[in-house]
Motif scaffolding. Structure first.
Motif, PDB file in Angstrom:
ATOM      1  N   GLN A  38      -6.344 -58.921  22.727  1.00  0.00           N
ATOM      2  CA  GLN A  38      -6.238 -59.771  22.082  1.00  0.00           C
ATOM      3  C   GLN A  38      -4.623 -60.308  21.943  1.00  0.00           C
ATOM      4  O   GLN A  38      -4.114 -59.702  21.116  1.00  0.00           O
ATOM      5  CB  GLN A  38      -6.244 -58.658  20.206  1.00  0.00           C
ATOM      6  N   GLN A  39      -4.844 -61.531  22.143  1.00  0.00           N
ATOM      7  CA  GLN A  39      -3.600 -62.306  22.378  1.00  0.00           C
ATOM      8  C   GLN A  39      -3.575 -63.168  21.148  1.00  0.00           C
ATOM      9  O   GLN A  39      -4.266 -63.697  20.833  1.00  0.00           O
ATOM     10  CB  GLN A  39      -2.913 -62.431  23.324  1.00  0.00           C
ATOM     11  N   PRO A  40      -2.106 -63.494  20.265  1.00  0.00           N
ATOM     12  CA  PRO A  40      -1.994 -64.816  19.259  1.00  0.00           C
ATOM     13  C   PRO A  40      -2.133 -66.006  20.227  1.00  0.00           C
ATOM     14  O   PRO A  40      -1.665 -65.940  21.325  1.00  0.00           O
ATOM     15  CB  PRO A  40      -1.190 -64.141  18.699  1.00  0.00           C
ATOM     16  N   THR A  41      -2.750 -66.834  19.388  1.00  0.00           N
ATOM     17  CA  THR A  41      -2.497 -67.781  20.332  1.00  0.00           C
ATOM     18  C   THR A  41      -0.672 -68.876  19.505  1.00  0.00           C
ATOM     19  O   THR A  41      -1.067 -69.392  18.605  1.00  0.00           O
ATOM     20  CB  THR A  41      -3.608 -68.826  19.458  1.00  0.00           C
ATOM     21  N   GLU A  42      -0.660 -69.316  20.450  1.00  0.00           N
ATOM     22  CA  GLU A  42       0.669 -70.359  20.144  1.00  0.00           C
ATOM     23  C   GLU A  42       0.837 -71.591  19.814  1.00  0.00           C
ATOM     24  O   GLU A  42       0.235 -72.360  20.773  1.00  0.00           O
ATOM     25  CB  GLU A  42       1.799 -69.491  21.269  1.00  0.00           C
ATOM     26  N   ILE A  43       1.580 -72.556  19.104  1.00  0.00           N
ATOM     27  CA  ILE A  43       1.367 -73.522  19.216  1.00  0.00           C
ATOM     28  C   ILE A  43       2.559 -73.486  18.368  1.00  0.00           C
ATOM     29  O   ILE A  43       3.598 -73.801  17.576  1.00  0.00           O
ATOM     30  CB  ILE A  43       0.370 -73.898  17.793  1.00  0.00           C
ATOM     31  N   GLU A  44       2.868 -75.209  19.385  1.00  0.00           N
ATOM     32  CA  GLU A  44       4.146 -75.696  18.690  1.00  0.00           C
ATOM     33  C   GLU A  44       4.264 -76.234  17.931  1.00  0.00           C
ATOM     34  O   GLU A  44       3.725 -77.283  16.859  1.00  0.00           O
ATOM     35  CB  GLU A  44       4.615 -77.028  20.521  1.00  0.00           C
ATOM     36  N   SER A  45       5.124 -76.017  17.226  1.00  0.00           N
ATOM     37  CA  SER A  45       5.342 -76.695  15.455  1.00  0.00           C
ATOM     38  C   SER A  45       6.312 -76.905  15.021  1.00  0.00           C
ATOM     39  O   SER A  45       7.281 -76.659  15.658  1.00  0.00           O
ATOM     40  CB  SER A  45       4.151 -76.067  14.266  1.00  0.00           C
ATOM     41  N   LEU A  46       6.669 -77.876  14.115  1.00  0.00           N
ATOM     42  CA  LEU A  46       8.059 -78.183  13.251  1.00  0.00           C
ATOM     43  C   LEU A  46       8.316 -77.291  12.273  1.00  0.00           C
ATOM     44  O   LEU A  46       7.717 -76.902  11.217  1.00  0.00           O
ATOM     45  CB  LEU A  46       7.855 -79.754  12.516  1.00  0.00           C
ATOM     46  N   CYS A  47       9.919 -77.117  12.784  1.00  0.00           N
ATOM     47  CA  CYS A  47      10.351 -76.099  11.737  1.00  0.00           C
ATOM     48  C   CYS A  47      11.075 -76.966  10.382  1.00  0.00           C
ATOM     49  O   CYS A  47      11.452 -77.462  10.513  1.00  0.00           O
ATOM     50  CB  CYS A  47      11.825 -75.291  12.593  1.00  0.00           C
ATOM     51  N   MET A  48      10.856 -76.573   9.297  1.00  0.00           N
ATOM     52  CA  MET A  48      10.650 -77.292   7.442  1.00  0.00           C
ATOM     53  C   MET A  48      12.087 -76.730   7.089  1.00  0.00           C
ATOM     54  O   MET A  48      12.836 -77.891   6.571  1.00  0.00           O
ATOM     55  CB  MET A  48       9.613 -77.036   6.573  1.00  0.00           C
ATOM     56  N   ASN A  49      12.546 -76.445   8.344  1.00  0.00           N
ATOM     57  CA  ASN A  49      14.059 -75.726   7.819  1.00  0.00           C
ATOM     58  C   ASN A  49      14.610 -76.323   8.477  1.00  0.00           C
ATOM     59  O   ASN A  49      16.281 -77.394   7.731  1.00  0.00           O
ATOM     60  CB  ASN A  49      14.471 -74.113   7.945  1.00  0.00           C
ATOM     61  N   CYS A  50      15.359 -76.515   9.163  1.00  0.00           N
ATOM     62  CA  CYS A  50      15.843 -77.412  10.370  1.00  0.00           C
ATOM     63  C   CYS A  50      15.342 -79.004  11.586  1.00  0.00           C
ATOM     64  O   CYS A  50      16.519 -79.294  11.638  1.00  0.00           O
ATOM     65  CB  CYS A  50      16.460 -76.855  11.380  1.00  0.00           C
ATOM     66  N   TYR A  51      14.111 -78.892  11.210  1.00  0.00           N
ATOM     67  CA  TYR A  51      12.980 -80.492  11.665  1.00  0.00           C
ATOM     68  C   TYR A  51      13.375 -80.384  12.770  1.00  0.00           C
ATOM     69  O   TYR A  51      13.439 -81.731  13.824  1.00  0.00           O
ATOM     70  CB  TYR A  51      13.713 -81.511  10.767  1.00  0.00           C
ATOM     71  N   ARG A  52      13.601 -79.148  13.786  1.00  0.00           N
ATOM     72  CA  ARG A  52      13.391 -78.935  14.490  1.00  0.00           C
ATOM     73  C   ARG A  52      12.023 -78.234  15.544  1.00  0.00           C
ATOM     74  O   ARG A  52      11.463 -77.340  14.379  1.00  0.00           O
ATOM     75  CB  ARG A  52      14.616 -78.339  15.531  1.00  0.00           C
ATOM     76  N   ASP A  53      11.654 -77.885  16.443  1.00  0.00           N
ATOM     77  CA  ASP A  53      10.635 -77.798  17.107  1.00  0.00           C
ATOM     78  C   ASP A  53      10.511 -76.505  16.910  1.00  0.00           C
ATOM     79  O   ASP A  53      11.819 -75.256  17.831  1.00  0.00           O
ATOM     80  CB  ASP A  53      10.265 -78.040  18.253  1.00  0.00           C
ATOM     81  N   GLY A  54       9.352 -75.609  16.170  1.00  0.00           N
ATOM     82  CA  GLY A  54       9.120 -73.793  16.571  1.00  0.00           C
ATOM     83  C   GLY A  54       7.896 -73.455  17.045  1.00  0.00           C
ATOM     84  O   GLY A  54       7.064 -74.043  17.685  1.00  0.00           O
TER      85      GLY A  54
END
Length: 425
Positions: A38-54
């Protein structure tokens, strides 16, 4: 198959058994720390704090004795901002749910809790409440809920100490009380009320009953339906009934004396401890003739009414009185009787009705009885002791005689089974 690659025939009637189909993979797997698959799925998404990729991690899991949920967690390695929330993977339930947990021991602080956005959290002992939609949904524990509340209150304390020192001091005292709850020095109550029905508090004894946990399902109110964004069925609009109690209606008629055009005023009046009546008054501008009449606002009562008042004091003359057109009046001590069709309906006082003999009655020269006998049951005499019984007045309900029903036109009136007489032969 032989070593040379030829196929050897099998026994007669034998056939190759089909290989079983692989079991479909479960999308929502039971929540367990021991499940390595049972492993989580990782998705690259935008950080709404610094607007860089998280990175957002999604875990689709099933909570035992509850339902499927989606746990999401975001973290940004650039600014360090992170966020965790939980959402129900199902629909909004048909009913809301309220969990009431009595926390008595440290083990209760480890109970698993699913709190959705729409849930309200309360601790009555501290008069503490976390309103709905003030926090994101969370998959946590009872201790985690309290710790999250403490963190939220401590977040802006430095600013408050600089600008509003008194408020900051009171919050510091309250935060100390919240921290003491985590030690479970004394029992306290945790209430999670979720109109969506998707919150959850773990029962460690499941499927047995948990004496410390009370689960209540309830029907949502219209306000809760609107809060959840549900299209609640609008109640059928009932046609507005015109309120005639505060209006005086007027209609044209002719004067009964000179037959000139006149106006009649009509008003619906509610008599306390009795019923509604209709008062009608006509005033002729040509001949000056005036009339007033009272009609019962209801139907003929099942039983007739006989009201007997023992007149002992001049104050009895001020009692309100409604005499319908079917009511007769008697004064046995004077051998006086007034037939039902003489005066018509009147709404007045006892003095007003007895004005022709008031010299004898009002001066108190003798004590008398005043009897109103109405077979229609639509007359009234004020009880000055209401709602208590009047010791000087007796109200009797009686069954009408055949002659009384005949006078009221009830003997020939058929109210049951009349449809059979209209059926075609």
């Amino acid at each position: 198959m032989s070593a040379g690659g030829t196929v050897e025939p099998g026994p007669p009637g034998a056939a190759a058994a089909p290989s079983p189909a692989p079991a479909p993979a479960r999308v929502f797997r039971p929540f367990s720390a021991e499940d390595e698959g049972q492993q989580p799925t990782e998705i690259e998404s935008l950080c709404m704090n610094c607007y860089r990729d998280g990175v957002t991690r999604l875990l689709l899991t099933t909570i035992p004795f509850f339902r499927e949920v989606i746990v999401s967690s975001f973290s940004c390695e650039h600014c360090g901002w992170n966020n965790t929330e939980v959402q129900s993977a199902g629909r909004i339930q048909d009913q809301g749910v309220r969990y009431t947990l009595t926390v008595r021991a440290a083990e209760d602080m480890n109970r698993e809790v699913v709190k959705t956005d729409s849930a309200t959290t309360r601790i009555p002992e501290l008069d503490f409440e976390i309103p709905a939609f003030s926090q994101k949904g969370a998959l946590t524990t009872v201790e985690g809920l309290i710790s999250r509340a403490i963190s939220g209150l401590e977040q802006d304390q430095p600013t408050r100490r600089a600008n509003e020192e008194a408020i900051a001091e009171r919050l510091d005292e309250f935060i100390v009380k919240l921290k003491e709850l985590k030690q479970v020095a004394s029992p306290f109550t945790l209430i999670i009320d979720d109109p969506s029905g998707n919150s959850f508090v773990e029962n460690p004894h499941a499927p047995q009953k948990d004496d410390a946990l009370v689960i209540t399902h309830y029907n949502r109110t219209l306000q809760q339906e609107e809060m959840l964004g549900l299209q609640a069925e609008a109640p059928e609009e009932k046609p507005q009934e015109e309120d005639l109690r505060n209006e005086v209606l007027q209609f044209n008629t002719n004067c009964p004396e000179c037959n000139a055009p006149a106006q009649t005023n009509m008003k619906l009046v509610q008599i306390p401890h009795f019923k509604e009546v209709i008062i009608m008054a006509t005033n002729c501008e040509y001949c000056g003739h005036r009339t007033n009449e009272v009609k019962s606002g209801g139907a003929v009562e099942p039983l007739g009414t006989r009201i007997t008042l023992r007149i002992t004091d001049p104050s009895d003359m001020t009692r309100d009185l409604l005499k319908s057109e079917t009511c007769s009046v008697e004064i046995p001590e004077l051998e006086f009787e007034l037939g039902m069709a003489i005066f018509g309906g009147k709404f007045t006082t006892l003095e007003g009705l007895l004005k022709d003999i008031r010299d004898l009655i009002m001066e108190g020269k003798m004590k008398a009885h005043f009897i109103m006998n109405d077979p229609a049951g639509n007359s009234y005499l004020q009880n000055v002791y209401a709602p208590e019984d009047d010791p000087e007045m007796k109200v009797e309900r009686y069954k009408r005689t055949f002659d009384q029903n005949e006078e009221l036109g009830l003997n020939d009136m058929k109210t049951e089974g009349y449809e059979t007489g209209l059926a075609p032969r």
